[in-house]
Motif scaffolding. Structure first.
Motif, short mmCIF file in Angstrom:
data_model
loop_
_atom_site.label_atom_id
_atom_site.label_comp_id
_atom_site.label_asym_id
_atom_site.label_seq_id
_atom_site.Cartn_x
_atom_site.Cartn_y
_atom_site.Cartn_z
N GLY A 51 0.80 -1.24 0.11
CA GLY A 51 -0.08 0.13 -0.01
C GLY A 51 0.96 1.30 0.11
N ARG B 31 0.69 5.52 1.35
CA ARG B 31 0.33 6.42 2.42
C ARG B 31 0.77 7.75 2.24
N GLN C 58 1.87 13.50 6.30
CA GLN C 58 0.94 14.61 6.85
C GLN C 58 1.13 15.60 5.95
N PRO D 7 -5.90 13.07 1.26
CA PRO D 7 -6.52 12.48 2.62
C PRO D 7 -5.54 11.37 2.96
N ASP D 8 -5.13 11.68 4.45
CA ASP D 8 -4.38 10.71 5.03
C ASP D 8 -4.93 9.44 5.18
N GLU D 9 -4.67 8.59 4.24
CA GLU D 9 -5.21 7.22 4.10
C GLU D 9 -4.31 6.27 3.68
N GLU D 10 -4.49 4.85 3.71
CA GLU D 10 -3.59 4.19 3.06
C GLU D 10 -4.22 3.64 1.79
N TYR D 11 -3.78 3.82 0.57
CA TYR D 11 -4.23 3.22 -0.76
C TYR D 11 -3.63 2.08 -1.49
N HIS D 12 -4.26 1.43 -1.92
CA HIS D 12 -4.01 0.05 -2.33
C HIS D 12 -4.16 0.07 -3.93
N GLU E 91 -7.24 1.16 -5.82
CA GLU E 91 -7.35 2.71 -5.72
C GLU E 91 -6.45 3.54 -6.79
#
Length: 787
Positions: free
Chosen positions: A365, A367, A370, A381-386, A389
């Motif tokens: 993933g 991320r 910040q 956006p502070d998310e984990e993308y895989h 996505e």
């Protein structure tokens, strides 16, 4: 002692002729090879197994086979060939199988299930009477079924196409209003559709029984699926053809073509199809019917419902699954299925090798840090993308560049002019990948500006032109096409050698359509297999589906860095489980001119290739276990030889060595590929396979040659100085290139050995040709004498 050929010539043919099978319009087809023979891939080389061949196929009409006959020598029992005859009858869809030794005859009748010995072959009229009774064929239906196919194109239907054609025509003639044919992509569904239409049109079949030709509609969902068949395959219909388009509903033709979109209703129009009466068409052919026409909630379904009085034949490449169940509910179970697996087994479709490539971001993933901003100054956006996505929610330029580099390096190692289709997430992604590949191949683009092209719907006529050039067998470029959805189906490009997956595919139906872009075989252009390069895990996951039909020949995985370079060795991995439904949403539409951007664009970052994995089919059509290729080789060698000594004895004889090499190649084992996989480029092939299979010591070719020179000086001393020098040079060539250097006279015609004179002059230094050949055979025997 009479052999099988003698039996055929002296006994079988006269008895078939006596039964009337040689009288027009009946036919005796002798020694019929009805498959092309499975393609076996060994490394980068491929070969074919022999095709299936029947001794005799009996035809009631030139286009209607009815029985198969297998002959055995006169000393065999009459029924010895019956099982083979039954196997062929089942493949060929025949109801009668016969075996004979020229004197006795054994019959198996599938209409009754009875096996019996008979004194003479049945007459054509007798077999036809049995068949029509079993199939409940009326004389009118029989007339349609026996109507001749079109042969002026020079190409006769293959055996499975003939079965599909005849079964469909029979179903129509017997009043079955909904018919389904399931045939793998690349097996010629369009040819089947044409011949069905031709036989019904020529025999003047129609729904009402009037004396007129039928009105037929060929329906699909893309122009390319309609325009190409209309212009080419259906050309024999001449002026009877008409495409319904542009709002014009001409009703004076007989062979109509249309796409749903041009005749369906929408918010602006009531639907052009309503210009025709519901009973106007006698027959509707629905191509690629799994693509939505039969869905209960499809607005295209209303077209089929409106023309309910017409007979409707659906054609699809995908067996029944949850995502196409509506198709099967509407048309019913298929009257004939020809699968991808069977097409590969018969040699009509190309086997394939799957490469699973994983970047570090796909593996774990990605991320953002910040407060990271994207290319346009928006906070990510502070998310984990895989993987699912990537290029949908977040566009990662470094990943695109790494993939482009890896693909370029792969093609440099294999073939930079191998036709390649790259399936991207959307049109924007296709454009970015086109640019990245263009720049990675700038050395070729200088000479071939269209080396990499984009074919997406927003490219319009330019994209269509690139596609046409890509399909042209005589044009070298374009080589690489980037696309998103446009090329998933209906594109006939027989020389495609690489299918590249850069978007997640959850639909088995769509996956098989994409795979179908590469399954065409062209022996004359050297296209016998193809590769799938999977950067998203779609192929690995879908191949693991127990319902998948036609496993890959091999699948590998490699990890790559941000520059697209491998970071480790190729490894084999277990297929990943299928994600839960809804994990990966459908692709979003492209941004409009006034719409906010729907992705975040990241230009920085560090990504590597984490793994590169390869899966292959073994030559028997089974997916390899998740083991190294070297382990697979060891297992196959142990099935052929009990120990290293037995293998060594066989190998020392040059003639037997050729048999060993051939047997291993039939099992997909190529020595160059094996040496590369084992990382032992200098090992002698015998030592390498003995080491892998029996844990024997591993020697290089140089060590084996030096041991012969040291231990068997007496062998060399029996020859004169010139002959000894020639033998020494042969050993040097073996050390450098392997056992192929012992092939005479080829090796005598290249330096340095050719400097000793021509072949006759070299042979004279050994006392003659026979003595030269014996010396080289003895040299090889001694070379492999030591353990």
């Amino acid at each position: 002692m009479p052999n099988e050929a003698d039996t055929c010539r002296r006994y079988v043919v006269p008895r078939l002729q006596a039964a009337g099978w040689d009288n027009d319009p009946y036919r005796i087809n002798e020694q019929v090879t009805f498959t092309d023979g499975r393609i076996i891939v060994a490394g980068q080389r491929s070969r074919r197994r022999p095709g299936k061949r029947a001794d005799y196929i009996l035809r009631f009409r030139p286009d209607f086979a009815i029985a198969v006959v297998e002959a055995k020598p006169t000393y065999a029992t009459p029924g010895e060939g019956l099982q083979q005859a039954k196997d062929y009858a089942e493949i060929l869809g025949l109801k009668f199988a016969y075996a004979t030794n020229g004197h006795g005859i054994v019959e198996f009748d599938y209409t009754t299930g009875l096996e019996r010995e008979i004194s003479a072959f049945p007459t054509p009229a007798e077999l036809w009477a049995r068949l029509t009774a079993d199939q409940s064929l009326t004389s009118d239906a029989a007339e349609r079924l026996l109507s001749p196919a079109y042969h002026l194109s020079g190409k006769s239907p293959r055996y499975y196409q003939e079965i599909a054609i005849n079964r469909a025509v029979q179903a129509v003639a017997q009043g079955n209003p909904r018919i389904l044919l399931t045939m793998a992509t690349g097996t010629g569904k369009t040819v089947v559709a044409f011949q069905i239409c031709w036989k019904l049109w020529n025999s003047r079949w129609n729904r009402t029984g009037e004396h007129r030709r039928p009105r037929i509609l060929y329906l699909a969902d893309r122009n390319i699926l309609v325009d190409d068949p209309m212009a080419k395959t259906f050309a024999p219909f001449g002026d009877a053809r008409w495409k319904i388009a542009g709002g014009r509903a001409i009703q004076s033709r007989e062979m109509y073509f249309a796409i749903y979109q041009s005749i369906a209703s929408d918010v602006n129009r009531p639907g052009l199809y309503r210009e025709f009466a519901p009973d106007f068409f006698d027959l509707i052919i629905v191509d690629e019917c799994h693509r939505g026409s039969a869905r209960d909630d499809s607005n295209w379904r209303e077209i089929l419902d409106y023309f309910q009085p017409a007979f409707q034949i659906g054609m699809t490449a995908t067996p029944r699954r949850q995502d196409n169940a509506d198709t099967y509910n509407y048309f019913g179970d298929p009257i004939y299925t020809y699968s991808l697996r069977q097409g590969i087994e018969d040699g009509f479709l190309a086997p394939y090798r799957v490469h699973r490539i994983v970047t570090t971001w796909d593996a774990v993933g990605w991320r953002p840090s910040q407060g990271d901003l994207d290319r346009y100054g928006r906070q990510i956006p502070d998310e984990e993308y895989h993987t699912g996505e990537f290029e949908r929610v977040v566009s990662l330029k470094a990943r695109t560049e790494a993939v482009a580099h890896h693909l370029t390096q792969y093609m440099r190692r294999t073939d930079r002019f191998a036709k390649t289709i790259v399936f991207c997430v959307d049109q924007e992604h296709a454009d970015e990948m086109r640019r990245a590949l263009n720049n990675r191949n700038a050395d070729l683009v200088r000479d071939y500006p269209d080396y990499v092209c984009q074919v997406t719907s927003n490219q319009g006529d330019a994209g269509v032109g690139h596609l046409s050039n890509f399909q042209d067998l005589e044009r070298r470029t374009p080589v690489i096409l980037t696309t998103s959805q446009m090329l998933t189906t209906g594109v006939d490009a027989p020389t495609v050698q690489n299918i590249v997956l850069l978007r997640v595919i959850n639909s088995m139906t769509e996956f098989k359509q994409i795979i179908g872009r590469g399954t065409r075989v062209r022996d004359d252009y050297g296209k016998l297999f193809f590769s799938i390069l999977d950067y998203t895990g779609s192929a690995t996951r879908l191949f693991a589906d127990p319902e998948f039909d036609g496993d890959p020949t091999r699948e590998t995985e490699v990890v790559i860095d941000e520059d697209g370079e491998p970071t480790g060795e190729e490894t084999d991995v277990t297929p990943e489980p299928e994600p839960e439904e809804g994990d990966t949403p459908e692709p979003l539409p492209p941004d409009g001119p006034d719409e906010p951007r729907r992705k975040f664009y990241v230009d920085g970052g560090h990504v590597e290739i984490a793994a590169h994995l390869v899966y292959e089919l073994d030559p028997d059509g089974n997916q390899l276990r998740v083991v190294q290729f070297t382990d697979y080789t060891a297992d196959k060698v142990r099935t052929l030889y009990r120990n290293a000594a037995e293998l060594r004895d066989e190998w020392a004889n040059p003639e037997r060595r050729s048999d060993i090499i051939e047997r291993l190649e039939e099992r997909g084992i190529d020595f160059d590929h094996l040496a590369e996989s084992a990382n032992q480029p200098d090992a002698d092939p015998l030592d390498l396979i003995c080491h892998l299979a029996f844990n024997a010591p591993l020697r290089t070719r140089r060590e084996r040659a030096q041991r012969l020179r040291t231990d068997r000086q007496d062998f060399f001393d029996q020859f004169g100085p010139d002959a000894r020098q020639i033998l020494d040079e042969l050993l040097d060539k073996y050390t450098e290139h392997g056992t192929a250097q012992f092939v005479i006279p080829d090796v005598l015609e290249v330096p340095p050995i050719s400097e000793h004179g021509n072949v006759i002059e070299i042979a004279n230094r050994f006392g003659g040709v026979d003595q030269l050949r014996q010396a080289i055979i003895q040299l090889q025997t001694l070379l492999y004498a030591a353990a």
